[in-house]
Write an enzyme that holds these catalytic residues in place. Structure first.
Site, PDB file in Angstrom:
ATOM      1  N   GLU A 100       0.755  -1.155   0.243  1.00 52.65           N
ATOM      2  CA  GLU A 100      -0.142   0.231  -0.183  1.00 52.65           C
ATOM      3  C   GLU A 100       0.770   1.392   0.039  1.00 52.65           C
ATOM      4  OE1 GLU A 100      -2.692   1.119  -0.805  1.00 52.65           O
ATOM      5  OE2 GLU A 100      -3.610   1.182   0.607  1.00 52.65           O
ATOM      6  N   ASP A 101       0.675   1.990  -0.243  1.00 52.28           N
ATOM      7  CA  ASP A 101       1.331   4.274  -0.532  1.00 52.28           C
ATOM      8  C   ASP A 101       1.252   4.380   0.896  1.00 52.28           C
ATOM      9  OD1 ASP A 101      -1.811   4.496  -0.044  1.00 52.28           O
ATOM     10  OD2 ASP A 101      -1.716   5.403  -2.543  1.00 52.28           O
ATOM     11  N   ASP A 104      -3.335   6.380   6.264  1.00 49.36           N
ATOM     12  CA  ASP A 104      -4.199   7.961   6.556  1.00 49.36           C
ATOM     13  C   ASP A 104      -5.252   7.318   7.935  1.00 49.36           C
ATOM     14  OD1 ASP A 104      -4.594  10.069   7.591  1.00 49.36           O
ATOM     15  OD2 ASP A 104      -5.867  10.288   4.979  1.00 49.36           O
ATOM     16  N   LYS A 132       0.489   7.638   8.409  1.00 49.48           N
ATOM     17  CA  LYS A 132       0.500   9.572   8.726  1.00 49.48           C
ATOM     18  C   LYS A 132      -0.667   8.587  10.587  1.00 49.48           C
ATOM     19  CE  LYS A 132      -1.175  11.593   5.431  1.00 49.48           C
ATOM     20  NZ  LYS A 132      -2.367  12.915   4.751  1.00 49.48           N
ATOM     21  N   PHE A 153      -0.872  16.295   3.397  1.00 53.16           N
ATOM     22  CA  PHE A 153      -1.214  15.974   2.596  1.00 53.16           C
ATOM     23  C   PHE A 153       0.263  15.976   1.032  1.00 53.16           C
ATOM     24  CE2 PHE A 153      -3.694  15.273  -2.022  1.00 53.16           C
ATOM     25  CZ  PHE A 153      -4.021  14.705  -1.293  1.00 53.16           C
ATOM     26  N   ASP A 160      -1.633  10.695  -5.675  1.00 50.94           N
ATOM     27  CA  ASP A 160      -2.117  12.052  -6.569  1.00 50.94           C
ATOM     28  C   ASP A 160      -3.002  12.671  -5.729  1.00 50.94           C
ATOM     29  OD1 ASP A 160      -3.766  10.743  -5.845  1.00 50.94           O
ATOM     30  OD2 ASP A 160      -5.010  11.269  -6.882  1.00 50.94           O
TER      31      ASP A 160
END
Ligand code: 5GP
Length: 177
Positions: A100-101, A104, A132, A153, A160
Site C-alpha cells: 500500500e502507498d 491514513d 500517518k 497531504f 495523486d
C-alpha cells in the site's frame, strides 16, 4: 483569487530508493513459502512503490493487482471504500503481502484486510510506504512501514491530488497558497 498549488520535496528519490531497498530485504528474509509469495499492488497509488519494491526481490513471487477507491477526489477520504478492480488469482492457502502507498485513517486497510482474509489466505502481511498515525480512526496491523509522517497531504511517487502528480519520482508536500 485562484489558489496556486505548490509541491515541496519531502522524500527525495534517493531517500525512497534507499528505504524501499531495505523493505525489499525484509520481505526477502521471510521464511520460504511452498508456493510463490503473493504481492498485491493496491491501485493506483502503490504502482511506483510496488514496481521498485519487487525489483529488490529474488525469491519467487506472484504479482497481482487490486483496485480500491476511497477518496472523493480532494484531500479528505470519503470513508466509503469501493473495489474497482478485483484480484485475478485465488489467494486461498497463499502467503500474501499487501503493498500500500499510505495508511491514513486506516479505513481502507481495514476494509482490505477483512476482504482478503475472507478468501482464506495462509497469511497476510502489510507493507506500507507511508503511515500517518495522527489521523488514525481504526488500528490496523502494519508489518512494515517505510516512513512515519506528520499530518500533511503528500503527492508523487504514485500518490495523486485529483489524479495529478502520480508521476513525480519523489514525494512532496502539497501546499495551496
Ligand atoms: P485511509 O483509508 O487510510 O484514510 O486512506 C488510504 C488512502 O487514502 C490511500 O491509499 C491514499 O490513496 C489516500 N491518502 C491518504 N492520505 C493521503 C495523502 O497524504 N496524499 C494522497 N495523495 N493520498 C492520500
Amino acid at each position: 483569487m485562484a489558489k496556486t498549488e505548490r509541491v515541496e520535496v519531502f522524500l527525495s528519490a534517493a531517500d525512497l530508493n534507499a528505504r524501499v531497498a531495505e523493505m525489499g530485504r525484509a520481505i526477502e528474509a521471510l521464511p520460504p513459502t511452498e508456493q510463490p509469495l503473493v504481492l498485491i499492488c493496491v491501485l493506483k497509488g502503490s504502482i511506483l512503490f510496488f514496481a521498485d519494491l519487487v525489483r529488490n526481490l529474488q525469491r519467487p513471487v506472484h504479482l497481482v493487482f487490486l483496485g480500491v477507491s476511497s477518496y472523493a477526489g480532494g484531500t479528505e477520504t470519503s470513508g466509503a471504500v469501493r473495489l474497482t478492480h478485483d484480484l485475478t488469482l485465488d489467494i486461498a492457502g497463499r502467503d500474501v503481502v499487501i503493498v500500500e502507498d499510505i495508511v491514513d485513517t486506516g479505513l481502507t486497510m481495514s476494509y482490505l484486510l477483512h476482504n482478503l482474509e475472507s478468501r482464506g489466505p495462509r497469511s497476510v502481511a502489510v507493507c506500507t510506504l507511508l503511515h500517518k498515525p495522527a489521523r488514525q480512526k481504526i488500528a490496523v496491523p502494519l508489518t512494515w512501514v517505510g516512513f512515519t509522517i506528520e499530518d500533511v497531504f503528500v503527492v508523487g511517487y504514485g500518490l495523486d491530488y485529483e489524479e495529478r502528480y502520480r508521476n513525480l519520482p519523489y514525494i512532496g508536500v502539497m501546499h495551496f497558497d
